[in-house]
Design an enzyme around this catalytic site. Structure first.
Site, PDB file in Angstrom:
ATOM      1  N   ARG A 164      35.757  51.663  38.790  1.00 56.57           N
ATOM      2  CA  ARG A 164      35.999  52.559  39.922  1.00 56.57           C
ATOM      3  C   ARG A 164      36.601  53.848  39.377  1.00 56.57           C
ATOM      4  O   ARG A 164      37.192  53.868  38.294  1.00 56.57           O
ATOM      5  CB  ARG A 164      36.964  51.924  40.930  1.00 56.57           C
ATOM      6  CG  ARG A 164      36.496  50.599  41.518  1.00 56.57           C
ATOM      7  CD  ARG A 164      37.546  50.044  42.477  1.00 56.57           C
ATOM      8  NE  ARG A 164      37.117  48.797  43.110  1.00 56.57           N
ATOM      9  CZ  ARG A 164      37.415  47.585  42.662  1.00 56.57           C
ATOM     10  NH1 ARG A 164      38.160  47.452  41.553  1.00 56.57           N
ATOM     11  NH2 ARG A 164      36.984  46.503  43.290  1.00 56.57           N
ATOM     12  N   ARG A 185      28.987  52.537  39.130  1.00 59.05           N
ATOM     13  CA  ARG A 185      29.446  51.140  39.230  1.00 59.05           C
ATOM     14  C   ARG A 185      28.355  50.286  39.873  1.00 59.05           C
ATOM     15  O   ARG A 185      28.072  49.179  39.411  1.00 59.05           O
ATOM     16  CB  ARG A 185      30.733  51.101  40.053  1.00 59.05           C
ATOM     17  CG  ARG A 185      31.325  49.723  40.287  1.00 59.05           C
ATOM     18  CD  ARG A 185      32.685  49.885  40.970  1.00 59.05           C
ATOM     19  NE  ARG A 185      33.136  48.697  41.654  1.00 59.05           N
ATOM     20  CZ  ARG A 185      33.861  47.736  41.084  1.00 59.05           C
ATOM     21  NH1 ARG A 185      34.164  47.804  39.803  1.00 59.05           N
ATOM     22  NH2 ARG A 185      34.271  46.693  41.799  1.00 59.05           N
ATOM     23  N   HIS A 224      35.660  41.603  42.136  1.00 54.89           N
ATOM     24  CA  HIS A 224      35.512  41.298  43.557  1.00 54.89           C
ATOM     25  C   HIS A 224      36.275  40.025  43.903  1.00 54.89           C
ATOM     26  O   HIS A 224      36.299  39.065  43.123  1.00 54.89           O
ATOM     27  CB  HIS A 224      34.033  41.106  43.916  1.00 54.89           C
ATOM     28  CG  HIS A 224      33.252  42.382  43.909  1.00 54.89           C
ATOM     29  ND1 HIS A 224      31.881  42.433  43.793  1.00 54.89           N
ATOM     30  CD2 HIS A 224      33.654  43.675  44.002  1.00 54.89           C
ATOM     31  CE1 HIS A 224      31.477  43.685  43.825  1.00 54.89           C
ATOM     32  NE2 HIS A 224      32.536  44.452  43.944  1.00 54.89           N
ATOM     33  N   TYR A 283      24.161  43.250  45.673  1.00 52.53           N
ATOM     34  CA  TYR A 283      23.299  43.798  44.623  1.00 52.53           C
ATOM     35  C   TYR A 283      21.999  43.013  44.470  1.00 52.53           C
ATOM     36  O   TYR A 283      21.042  43.501  43.865  1.00 52.53           O
ATOM     37  CB  TYR A 283      24.062  43.841  43.297  1.00 52.53           C
ATOM     38  CG  TYR A 283      25.275  44.738  43.362  1.00 52.53           C
ATOM     39  CD1 TYR A 283      25.129  46.121  43.477  1.00 52.53           C
ATOM     40  CD2 TYR A 283      26.564  44.217  43.367  1.00 52.53           C
ATOM     41  CE1 TYR A 283      26.241  46.952  43.569  1.00 52.53           C
ATOM     42  CE2 TYR A 283      27.674  45.030  43.462  1.00 52.53           C
ATOM     43  CZ  TYR A 283      27.503  46.400  43.555  1.00 52.53           C
ATOM     44  OH  TYR A 283      28.601  47.220  43.658  1.00 52.53           O
ATOM     45  N   HIS A 287      30.748  56.573  42.293  1.00 54.16           N
ATOM     46  CA  HIS A 287      30.748  55.117  42.502  1.00 54.16           C
ATOM     47  C   HIS A 287      29.355  54.525  42.288  1.00 54.16           C
ATOM     48  O   HIS A 287      29.223  53.319  42.065  1.00 54.16           O
ATOM     49  CB  HIS A 287      31.253  54.792  43.907  1.00 54.16           C
ATOM     50  CG  HIS A 287      31.841  53.420  44.039  1.00 54.16           C
ATOM     51  ND1 HIS A 287      33.038  53.055  43.463  1.00 54.16           N
ATOM     52  CD2 HIS A 287      31.382  52.307  44.668  1.00 54.16           C
ATOM     53  CE1 HIS A 287      33.301  51.793  43.740  1.00 54.16           C
ATOM     54  NE2 HIS A 287      32.316  51.309  44.465  1.00 54.16           N
ATOM     55  N   LYS A 313      42.014  47.612  42.610  1.00 55.78           N
ATOM     56  CA  LYS A 313      41.961  47.428  44.062  1.00 55.78           C
ATOM     57  C   LYS A 313      42.471  46.034  44.425  1.00 55.78           C
ATOM     58  O   LYS A 313      42.089  45.039  43.812  1.00 55.78           O
ATOM     59  CB  LYS A 313      40.519  47.601  44.542  1.00 55.78           C
ATOM     60  CG  LYS A 313      40.367  47.605  46.052  1.00 55.78           C
ATOM     61  CD  LYS A 313      38.937  47.914  46.438  1.00 55.78           C
ATOM     62  CE  LYS A 313      38.776  47.945  47.952  1.00 55.78           C
ATOM     63  NZ  LYS A 313      37.379  48.244  48.351  1.00 55.78           N
TER      64      LYS A 313
END
Length: 399
Positions: A246, A341, A364, A373, A338, A271
């Site tokens: 990120r 990524r 995640h 994805y 982004h 995050k």
């Protein structure tokens, strides 16, 4: 020489610099090349987000082409500064420097609502929410307080909140994602601050659009990287794509986070305040070593430091580096940094990497986030033959 008039406008809930000028093809062509510039049909002007960098870019573009009139813009900034000064430390507790109050429109809050704002901020601080979440909750809560003006927010009922959300979506035209953010902020205040359990039990949430990640193909990434001349900027974007980082993570990456023995990068408090390790590419390691030996002054603490401040690069600056490279490469897709990524994750899937490993690399919490994805990976899609192709090959249809 034509005059370039700059004014401040609030467009789509964001402060912007509006650019007005008489019809001039050469000047228009130059303005259209500004990073982040867009056309507003409602205001019939070109505009860019309000920032010092964007203002300087406009002034630079106008050199030898137009005279810049910034009278209106200066007046707006002076008024904004005056509004900010009315919120004294006694009225508002201190908060992290990154969190700023939205300064448009002017505040007209009653004492009860100023206290409500103080309580919201205090509770967010006690729960150690991230600066980004604190800023979002504060700004979304303020949208309601500004509308209420002298009516105390604590007197609102669940039915009032329902009517307000209908107003926000129909009259203000907020998106589904913004509606969720606003509901989260209001829910936090009424349930976490005022302690009204299940206050939002009967308030429905709008269905979010199922958006697929926007990414660049390998040829576009090659063009993007080759458009960069500055080696520090190259190394920066190489690292983002190579490790699927990120923008906040690349900005915060320290020299001490590079483990060349284990060939890993340590991503600290990302995050969700989650630490993780990602693979360090041998190719990237060689590039970073070259960057260290050739780029002067060499970084001391952060992997990518500003020459002016000696501190980590601001995320906005890194985003602008990406945008400039994208524009120079002639890439027309509406993507930001982004997308590197997203591209990292999708290209790994295309090459057969197990999605469980990609989930860990991306940091995640939920595999469902990573599974997005699967919808953009071409690995399985390339083996699917359209039934139309079969009919055509059988010469069953005419052209």
């Amino acid at each position: 020489m034509p005059v370039l008039t700059l004014k401040a406008i609030v467009h789509r809930r964001q402060e912007c610099i509006a650019i007005y000028f008489a019809n001039d093809k050469a000047l228009q062509a130059a303005i259209r090349k500004l990073p982040a510039v867009k056309w507003s049909q409602a205001n019939t002007c070109w505009y860019v987000p309000l920032s010092e960098g964007n203002y300087e870019a406009i002034v630079q573009t106008a050199v030898n082409k137009a005279t810049v009139d910034n009278t209106h813009l200066k007046a707006y900034l002076q008024k904004r500064k005056g509004i900010a000064a009315t919120l004294t430390p006694s009225q508002l507790p201190s908060v992290p420097a990154k969190i700023v109050l939205p300064l448009s429109p002017a505040y007209r809050l009653c004492t009860e609502n100023i206290q409500a704002l103080e309580q919201l901020i205090q509770q967010l601080q006690l729960k150690a929410y991230s600066a980004s979440t604190m800023r979002t909750y504060r700004n979304e809560f303020l949208q309601l307080l500004q509308l209420l003006q002298t009516k105390p927010v604590n007197n609102l009922t669940a039915a009032d909140i329902k009517r307000y959300m209908v107003y926000a979506m129909e009259k203000e035209g907020i998106s589904e994602n913004t509606a969720h953010s606003r509901l989260n902020a209001l829910k936090f205040y009424f349930e976490q601050v005022l302690g009204r359990e299940k206050f939002f039990w009967d308030i429905p949430r709008p269905k979010k659009p199922q958006l697929l990640p926007k990414l660049l193909n390998e040829e576009e990434i090659r063009q993007l990287f080759n458009a960069l001349a500055n080696k520090k900027h190259k190394a920066m974007l190489f690292t983002v794509y190579s490790a699927g980082l990120r923008v906040s993570e690349i900005a915060a990456l320290k020299i001490a986070d590079i483990d060349s023995k284990r060939m890993q990068l340590f991503i600290s408090r990302a995050k969700g305040k989650k630490d993780r390790y990602v693979n360090l590419s041998p190719v990237l390691l060689d590039i970073l070593r070259n960057y260290f030996t050739t780029y002067k002054p060499a970084p001391v603490r952060y992997l990518f430091e500003s020459e002016q401040t000696g501190q980590a690069y601001p995320t906005r600056t890194i985003q602008q580096i990406f945008t400039n490279a994208k524009n120079k490469a002639g890439i027309k897709k509406e993507v930001g940094i982004h997308s590197l990524r997203h591209s990292f994750a999708t290209h790994l899937l295309d090459k057969g990497t197990d999605i469980k490993y990609i989930k860990e690399l991306l940091g995640h919490f939920d595999i469902k986030t990573t599974e997005r994805y699967l919808h953009v990976s071409k690995k399985q899609l390339v083996n699917i033959v359209s039934p139309f192709d079969d009919l055509w090959k059988q010469e069953a249809i005419d052209w």
